[in-house]
Design a protein around this motif. Structure first.
Motif, PDB file in Angstrom:
ATOM      1  N   MET A 166       0.857  -1.170   0.000  1.00  0.00           N
ATOM      2  CA  MET A 166       0.000   0.000   0.000  1.00  0.00           C
ATOM      3  C   MET A 166       0.902   1.230   0.000  1.00  0.00           C
ATOM      4  N   SER A 167       0.629   2.164  -0.902  1.00  0.00           N
ATOM      5  CA  SER A 167       1.431   3.372  -0.992  1.00  0.00           C
ATOM      6  C   SER A 167       1.139   4.296   0.199  1.00  0.00           C
ATOM      7  N   PHE A 168       2.071   5.170   0.451  1.00  0.00           N
ATOM      8  CA  PHE A 168       1.936   6.087   1.584  1.00  0.00           C
ATOM      9  C   PHE A 168       0.734   7.008   1.394  1.00  0.00           C
ATOM     10  N   GLY A 169       0.541   7.492   0.175  1.00  0.00           N
ATOM     11  CA  GLY A 169      -0.597   8.369  -0.091  1.00  0.00           C
ATOM     12  C   GLY A 169      -1.925   7.664   0.136  1.00  0.00           C
ATOM     13  N   ARG A 170      -2.001   6.407  -0.296  1.00  0.00           N
ATOM     14  CA  ARG A 170      -3.235   5.637  -0.088  1.00  0.00           C
ATOM     15  C   ARG A 170      -3.460   5.392   1.399  1.00  0.00           C
ATOM     16  N   PHE A 171      -2.373   5.103   2.131  1.00  0.00           N
ATOM     17  CA  PHE A 171      -2.471   4.899   3.570  1.00  0.00           C
ATOM     18  C   PHE A 171      -3.033   6.146   4.246  1.00  0.00           C
ATOM     19  N   LEU A 172      -2.523   7.317   3.854  1.00  0.00           N
ATOM     20  CA  LEU A 172      -3.018   8.557   4.439  1.00  0.00           C
ATOM     21  C   LEU A 172      -4.488   8.776   4.121  1.00  0.00           C
ATOM     22  N   PHE A 173      -4.882   8.458   2.892  1.00  0.00           N
ATOM     23  CA  PHE A 173      -6.280   8.632   2.505  1.00  0.00           C
ATOM     24  C   PHE A 173      -7.182   7.723   3.321  1.00  0.00           C
ATOM     25  N   GLY A 194      -7.118   8.760   7.032  1.00  0.00           N
ATOM     26  CA  GLY A 194      -7.825  10.042   7.196  1.00  0.00           C
ATOM     27  C   GLY A 194      -9.327   9.870   7.081  1.00  0.00           C
ATOM     28  N   THR A 195      -9.756   9.060   6.119  1.00  0.00           N
ATOM     29  CA  THR A 195     -11.183   8.811   5.951  1.00  0.00           C
ATOM     30  C   THR A 195     -11.765   8.104   7.168  1.00  0.00           C
ATOM     31  N   ALA A 196     -11.057   7.104   7.665  1.00  0.00           N
ATOM     32  CA  ALA A 196     -11.527   6.385   8.854  1.00  0.00           C
ATOM     33  C   ALA A 196     -11.619   7.327  10.053  1.00  0.00           C
ATOM     34  N   LYS A 245       2.849  15.812   6.824  1.00  0.00           N
ATOM     35  CA  LYS A 245       3.593  14.555   6.889  1.00  0.00           C
ATOM     36  C   LYS A 245       3.979  14.078   5.491  1.00  0.00           C
ATOM     37  N   TYR A 246       3.055  14.196   4.541  1.00  0.00           N
ATOM     38  CA  TYR A 246       3.329  13.778   3.171  1.00  0.00           C
ATOM     39  C   TYR A 246       4.453  14.627   2.565  1.00  0.00           C
TER      40      TYR A 246
END
Length: 75
Positions: A1-8, A11-13, A50-51
């Protein structure tokens, strides 16, 4: 899982959890939505910082590796 996807995803959760908690505690929809928006803005700012920091770190490591390769340095 990419870092950007992890943040998304995280963040959504977080936003969904905060929304549910706000509605439960506030007893009203408008104050709950205000709290969700505030929390979303804060979470978005945190994730963006962070990104940006991580992206900068990776860019510096790539530049250093390329310089080492160009200079003939072996790892």
């Amino acid at each position: 899982m990419s870092f950007g996807r992890f943040l998304f995803v995280s963040g959504t959760a977080t936003i969904v959890g905060l929304a549910a908690y706000s509605v439960y505690k506030s007893g009203g929809v408008r104050p709950a939505l205000t709290n969700v928006v505030k929390s979303s803005v804060k979470a978005g700012n945190w994730a963006s910082q962070k990104y940006s920091k991580t992206k900068g770190d990776v860019e510096r490591m790539v530049a250093e590796a390329k310089a080492d390769i160009a200079g003939g340095v072996e790892s």
